[in-house]
Design a protein around this motif. Structure first.
Motif, PDB file in Angstrom:
ATOM      1  N   VAL A   1       0.969  -1.346  -0.061  1.00 54.80           N
ATOM      2  CA  VAL A   1      -0.221  -0.034   0.088  1.00 54.80           C
ATOM      3  C   VAL A   1       0.929   1.295   0.018  1.00 54.80           C
ATOM      4  O   VAL A   1       0.758   1.997  -1.027  1.00 54.80           O
ATOM      5  N   ALA A   2       1.771   1.140   0.899  1.00 55.16           N
ATOM      6  CA  ALA A   2       2.655   2.508   1.145  1.00 55.16           C
ATOM      7  C   ALA A   2       4.032   1.800   1.723  1.00 55.16           C
ATOM      8  O   ALA A   2       3.820   1.090   2.721  1.00 55.16           O
TER       9      ALA A   2
ATOM     10  N   SER B   1      12.481  10.500   4.461  1.00 51.64           N
ATOM     11  CA  SER B   1      12.418  11.403   3.392  1.00 51.64           C
ATOM     12  C   SER B   1      11.725  10.957   2.058  1.00 51.64           C
ATOM     13  O   SER B   1      11.694  11.999   1.223  1.00 51.64           O
ATOM     14  N   ARG B   2      11.811   9.548   1.697  1.00 50.37           N
ATOM     15  CA  ARG B   2      11.121   8.970   0.693  1.00 50.37           C
ATOM     16  C   ARG B   2      10.012   8.185   0.835  1.00 50.37           C
ATOM     17  O   ARG B   2       9.979   7.400   1.950  1.00 50.37           O
ATOM     18  N   THR B   3       8.913   8.484   0.032  1.00 48.21           N
ATOM     19  CA  THR B   3       7.771   7.561   0.324  1.00 48.21           C
ATOM     20  C   THR B   3       7.407   6.866  -0.798  1.00 48.21           C
ATOM     21  O   THR B   3       7.718   7.612  -2.159  1.00 48.21           O
ATOM     22  N   TYR B   4       6.467   5.962  -0.806  1.00 47.60           N
ATOM     23  CA  TYR B   4       5.906   5.222  -2.031  1.00 47.60           C
ATOM     24  C   TYR B   4       4.442   4.969  -1.623  1.00 47.60           C
ATOM     25  O   TYR B   4       4.227   4.543  -0.587  1.00 47.60           O
ATOM     26  N   TYR B   5       3.625   4.970  -2.889  1.00 52.28           N
ATOM     27  CA  TYR B   5       2.356   4.769  -2.642  1.00 52.28           C
ATOM     28  C   TYR B   5       1.705   3.927  -3.779  1.00 52.28           C
ATOM     29  O   TYR B   5       2.148   4.207  -5.165  1.00 52.28           O
TER      30      TYR B   5
ATOM     31  N   GLN C   1      -2.352   7.444   7.401  1.00 55.36           N
ATOM     32  CA  GLN C   1      -3.493   8.290   7.481  1.00 55.36           C
ATOM     33  C   GLN C   1      -4.347   8.044   5.954  1.00 55.36           C
ATOM     34  O   GLN C   1      -3.983   7.988   5.119  1.00 55.36           O
ATOM     35  N   MET C   2      -5.529   7.309   6.250  1.00 55.50           N
ATOM     36  CA  MET C   2      -6.423   6.973   5.177  1.00 55.50           C
ATOM     37  C   MET C   2      -7.663   7.960   5.207  1.00 55.50           C
ATOM     38  O   MET C   2      -8.460   7.902   5.995  1.00 55.50           O
ATOM     39  N   ASN C   3      -7.796   8.604   3.987  1.00 56.29           N
ATOM     40  CA  ASN C   3      -8.947   9.447   3.573  1.00 56.29           C
ATOM     41  C   ASN C   3      -9.737   8.980   2.466  1.00 56.29           C
ATOM     42  O   ASN C   3      -9.117   8.204   1.796  1.00 56.29           O
ATOM     43  N   SER C   4     -10.915   9.495   2.337  1.00 59.46           N
ATOM     44  CA  SER C   4     -11.864   9.218   1.269  1.00 59.46           C
ATOM     45  C   SER C   4     -11.708   7.515   0.836  1.00 59.46           C
ATOM     46  O   SER C   4     -11.534   7.281  -0.174  1.00 59.46           O
ATOM     47  N   LEU C   5     -12.148   6.915   1.969  1.00 60.10           N
ATOM     48  CA  LEU C   5     -12.016   5.296   2.025  1.00 60.10           C
ATOM     49  C   LEU C   5     -13.086   4.922   0.970  1.00 60.10           C
ATOM     50  O   LEU C   5     -14.352   5.555   1.097  1.00 60.10           O
TER      51      LEU C   5
ATOM     52  N   ARG D   1      -4.968   9.885  -1.494  1.00 60.84           N
ATOM     53  CA  ARG D   1      -6.025   9.430  -0.207  1.00 60.84           C
ATOM     54  C   ARG D   1      -4.869   8.931   0.916  1.00 60.84           C
ATOM     55  O   ARG D   1      -5.614   9.395   1.913  1.00 60.84           O
ATOM     56  N   PHE D   2      -4.091   8.284   0.861  1.00 57.72           N
ATOM     57  CA  PHE D   2      -3.304   7.849   1.871  1.00 57.72           C
ATOM     58  C   PHE D   2      -1.997   8.612   2.110  1.00 57.72           C
ATOM     59  O   PHE D   2      -1.454   8.956   1.085  1.00 57.72           O
ATOM     60  N   THR D   3      -1.551   8.696   3.433  1.00 60.92           N
ATOM     61  CA  THR D   3      -0.321   9.360   3.901  1.00 60.92           C
ATOM     62  C   THR D   3       0.465   8.481   4.731  1.00 60.92           C
ATOM     63  O   THR D   3      -0.341   8.244   5.790  1.00 60.92           O
ATOM     64  N   ILE D   4       1.586   8.086   4.534  1.00 59.07           N
ATOM     65  CA  ILE D   4       2.211   7.476   5.034  1.00 59.07           C
ATOM     66  C   ILE D   4       3.271   8.232   6.013  1.00 59.07           C
ATOM     67  O   ILE D   4       3.894   9.276   5.306  1.00 59.07           O
TER      68      ILE D   4
END
Length: 120
Positions: A47-48, A55-59, A81-85, A66-69
């Motif tokens: 997922v993420a 400093s680096r993220t992947y989705y 953080q999961m929004n607009s599920l 919609r999601f933020t790690i």
């Protein structure tokens, strides 16, 4: 490293949830961290993910925007953080730690998972 997830539950479509993963062990900062999910009858998917420094993220494409790690190195915790599920986000969500957590083969440690159900 031991990983314990929390924050799952039942939410209506369009709602939000925040998952947490508390890690124990002094080597937490030495691993990349990630969230995977597995829906009934499907393979576990990434997922993420977030790098050791944060400093680096992947989705994966289906959750971008919609999601933020994030990770708190002091607290040895990562968040999702999961929004607009959406109903298709329904799955067991697993926390993972490793040197290459973009695939399941790169994971060294798994949490036991927390269930997220998106339904009206």
């Amino acid at each position: 490293v031991q990983l314990v997830e929390s924050g799952g539950g039942l939410v209506q479509p369009g709602g939000s949830l925040r998952l947490s993963c508390a890690a124990s062990g002094r080597t937490f900062g030495g691993y990349d961290m990630g969230w995977f999910r597995q829906a009934p009858g499907k393979e576990r998917e990434t997922v993420a993910a977030i790098s050791r420094s944060g400093s680096r993220t992947y989705y994966t494409d289906s959750v971008k925007g919609r999601f933020t790690i994030s990770r708190d190195i002091v607290e040895n915790t990562i968040y999702l953080q999961m929004n607009s599920l959406k109903p298709e986000d329904t799955a067991v969500y697993y926390c993972a730690a490793g040197f290459a957590v973009l695939t399941t083969t790169g994971v060294n440690y798994w949490g036991k998972g927390t269930l997220v159900t998106v339904s009206s």
